[in-house]
Motif scaffolding. Sequence first.
Motif, short mmCIF file in Angstrom:
data_model
loop_
_atom_site.label_atom_id
_atom_site.label_comp_id
_atom_site.label_asym_id
_atom_site.label_seq_id
_atom_site.Cartn_x
_atom_site.Cartn_y
_atom_site.Cartn_z
N ALA A 402 1.01 -1.12 0.46
CA ALA A 402 0.29 -0.05 0.23
C ALA A 402 1.31 0.75 -0.05
N TYR A 403 0.42 2.20 -0.86
CA TYR A 403 1.47 3.32 -0.85
C TYR A 403 0.63 4.31 0.43
N GLN A 404 1.57 5.37 0.37
CA GLN A 404 1.50 6.42 1.54
C GLN A 404 0.48 7.49 1.56
N ASP A 405 -0.07 7.50 0.44
CA ASP A 405 -1.34 8.06 0.47
C ASP A 405 -2.38 7.56 0.61
N VAL A 406 -2.38 6.07 0.20
CA VAL A 406 -3.85 5.38 0.16
C VAL A 406 -3.56 4.78 2.08
N ILE A 407 -2.55 5.35 2.35
CA ILE A 407 -2.78 4.75 4.13
C ILE A 407 -3.48 6.42 4.98
N GLU A 408 -2.36 7.18 4.20
CA GLU A 408 -3.40 8.70 4.76
C GLU A 408 -4.01 8.84 4.32
N ILE A 409 -5.19 8.34 3.27
CA ILE A 409 -7.07 8.43 2.83
C ILE A 409 -7.00 7.69 3.44
N LEU A 410 -6.98 6.17 4.50
CA LEU A 410 -8.36 5.55 5.34
C LEU A 410 -7.90 6.52 6.19
N SER A 411 -6.06 6.74 6.72
CA SER A 411 -6.18 6.73 8.55
C SER A 411 -7.31 8.92 7.89
N LYS A 412 -6.76 9.13 7.82
CA LYS A 412 -7.08 11.08 8.41
C LYS A 412 -8.91 10.33 7.90
N SER A 413 -9.70 9.83 6.79
CA SER A 413 -10.55 9.45 6.75
C SER A 413 -11.53 9.34 7.51
N GLN A 414 -10.82 7.92 8.35
CA GLN A 414 -11.08 7.53 9.61
C GLN A 414 -12.39 6.17 8.61
N MET A 415 -12.04 6.25 7.49
CA MET A 415 -13.19 4.27 6.85
C MET A 415 -12.71 3.79 7.49
N THR A 416 -13.14 2.51 8.05
CA THR A 416 -12.33 1.01 7.63
C THR A 416 -12.53 0.40 5.91
N ILE A 417 -11.79 -0.57 6.97
CA ILE A 417 -10.51 -1.45 5.85
C ILE A 417 -11.61 -3.29 6.24
N THR A 418 -12.29 -3.48 5.75
CA THR A 418 -11.61 -4.85 4.91
C THR A 418 -10.78 -5.44 4.08
N PRO A 419 -9.38 -5.84 4.79
CA PRO A 419 -8.28 -6.39 3.72
C PRO A 419 -9.04 -7.54 3.17
N THR A 420 -9.61 -8.77 3.86
CA THR A 420 -9.63 -10.51 2.85
C THR A 420 -8.87 -10.49 2.77
N THR A 421 -7.20 -10.30 3.56
CA THR A 421 -6.37 -11.24 2.07
C THR A 421 -6.26 -12.40 1.98
N SER A 422 -7.57 -13.01 2.70
CA SER A 422 -7.74 -14.83 2.58
C SER A 422 -8.80 -14.83 1.46
N LEU A 423 -8.91 -13.98 0.56
CA LEU A 423 -10.65 -14.12 0.09
C LEU A 423 -9.71 -15.49 -1.15
N GLY A 424 -10.71 -16.00 -1.80
CA GLY A 424 -10.25 -17.74 -2.24
C GLY A 424 -10.81 -18.48 -2.10
N GLY A 425 -10.87 -18.65 -0.40
CA GLY A 425 -11.89 -20.07 0.02
C GLY A 425 -10.54 -21.06 0.67
N TYR A 426 -10.33 -21.80 0.54
CA TYR A 426 -8.94 -22.71 1.21
C TYR A 426 -8.14 -22.89 -0.02
N TYR A 427 -6.81 -22.38 0.33
CA TYR A 427 -6.10 -22.58 -0.29
C TYR A 427 -5.14 -23.73 -0.36
N PRO A 428 -4.51 -24.54 -1.33
CA PRO A 428 -3.36 -25.52 -1.45
C PRO A 428 -2.33 -25.40 -0.40
N GLY A 429 -1.88 -24.00 0.05
CA GLY A 429 -1.09 -24.34 1.10
C GLY A 429 -1.69 -24.98 2.47
#
Length: 478
Positions: A402-429
């Motif tokens: 994530a670039y700094q502008d993304v982090i600052e927009i999220l931080s200063k606006s106080q929007m919440t973010i749901t990352p869903t880093t495991s999006l896509g179900g059960y992985y082979p890993g």
Amino acid sequence: WSPDGSKIAYVSATGDMEGAIEVLDVKMGRSKEIRDHTFGPGYPTWSADGKIIVISSLKQDSSRFREGSNAMWEIPADGSDPGHQIVPVQHHSIGSRLGEGPVWSPDGKQMAFEMEGGLWVMPMTAKGELAGQPRQLVKDPVDYLNWTGDSKHIFYLSVDKMKLASVDDGSVQDIPCDLTWTEAIPAGRMVVHAGKLVDGIHPTSRTNVDIVVDGNRIRSVEPHRAELHTGNVVDASRETIMPGLIESHGHYIDTNGSLYGRLLLAYGITTVRSPAGKPSESIEQREAFEAGRRLGPRMYLAGHLLEGPRIYYPLAVPINNEADVDAQIDRADRLQYDLVKAYVKLPEPLRKRVVESAHRKGIPVSSHELYPAALFGMDSVEHFGGTAGRGYGTKVSLLGHAYQDVIEILSKSQMTITPTTSLGGYYPGVKESDPKAYDDPRWRIQPSWVRDNTGQRGGTISAGQLQSLLAMERAGVR
């Protein structure tokens, strides 16, 4: 059911919202696939002679984009050929693909469907071909269409009211139906004797404690004492107790049946945030859980995805203008949504209208977009990756940074973010990191279509995503 009662047409569940259209011969107990997997097909409807089945299906407008419009698809009930597409009005969607039509009249002469916030009927031939132009019968949100046996009236659900429309003159009468439910609030005293407690507040676990519950409130957490053990006592002295897990982005679909709530609880998930779903089905599920009639977690939910004129998912509804926005926010208010989700192809002026209209009703709004959504006062954003309206990701790079502008927009606006880093179900890993994961009894009660799709797609959480999560947390991003 077919008109003669000998067959049932249905959509088989195969994961990722794909489905095949199948016909079951009731007497013989055998199914035949008449159309192979298609993305999010609608509910089947039969011709009067039982020879043709029509479903709603996605019509892609261009090979460059996955989005398109909802049209109809005619299929011979014996599967003798793939059938053909029926387009009532070019580039106009016939509602969502979840119960808003098409529905064939019993006499086989007309098809009813929802389009642009109204009830439409269209003349049809017995062979499943257009016999004239569609006409709007009622300007009213419609869902769960059903014809009366004489083909003279159409019954439908209009947000929170049941109605009956005359096909001849479009007159509408309300069908009174007073349905109520009562929240099941636990009563009495319960004490849980915990061997260990991970409370999410203290930096280390606590040992040998009593959790005293009065009704539906935790009254105290104290060192274990025998005199506290009155009423209903749960001996978890050899167990570790922790707060329930929260699934912050999980779409409710009714394909799992009653397994849905049981599976979530089995994995320790006691709260679910569902950012889109079929409104009436999601709300029925939420009420059933809260009334104690079905086992499941707390649910916070949204209704349809509010999409632009081009749509993709079956649970999306096309938004063409400000009137469409206002109608959907009115639905959200009357059905008591917990949030509204504005999807990726919604034009920015209409997205701004969604935020303003929903906020007037006290309803938060989420989307996949970061900017100008933040400028509009959007409350939250879904996914590090995920679909983006601009054709490329705006929150993290391909490597997950994530670039700094993304982090600052999220931080200063106080929007919440749901990352869903495991999006896509059960992985082979999963099998590599935990070989016993698929021997877990909770996995074995998953529906077969979930188990059979294990490892079909996916990847792993990248180092970039983990670094982005940490950078956002340090910057005060919620």
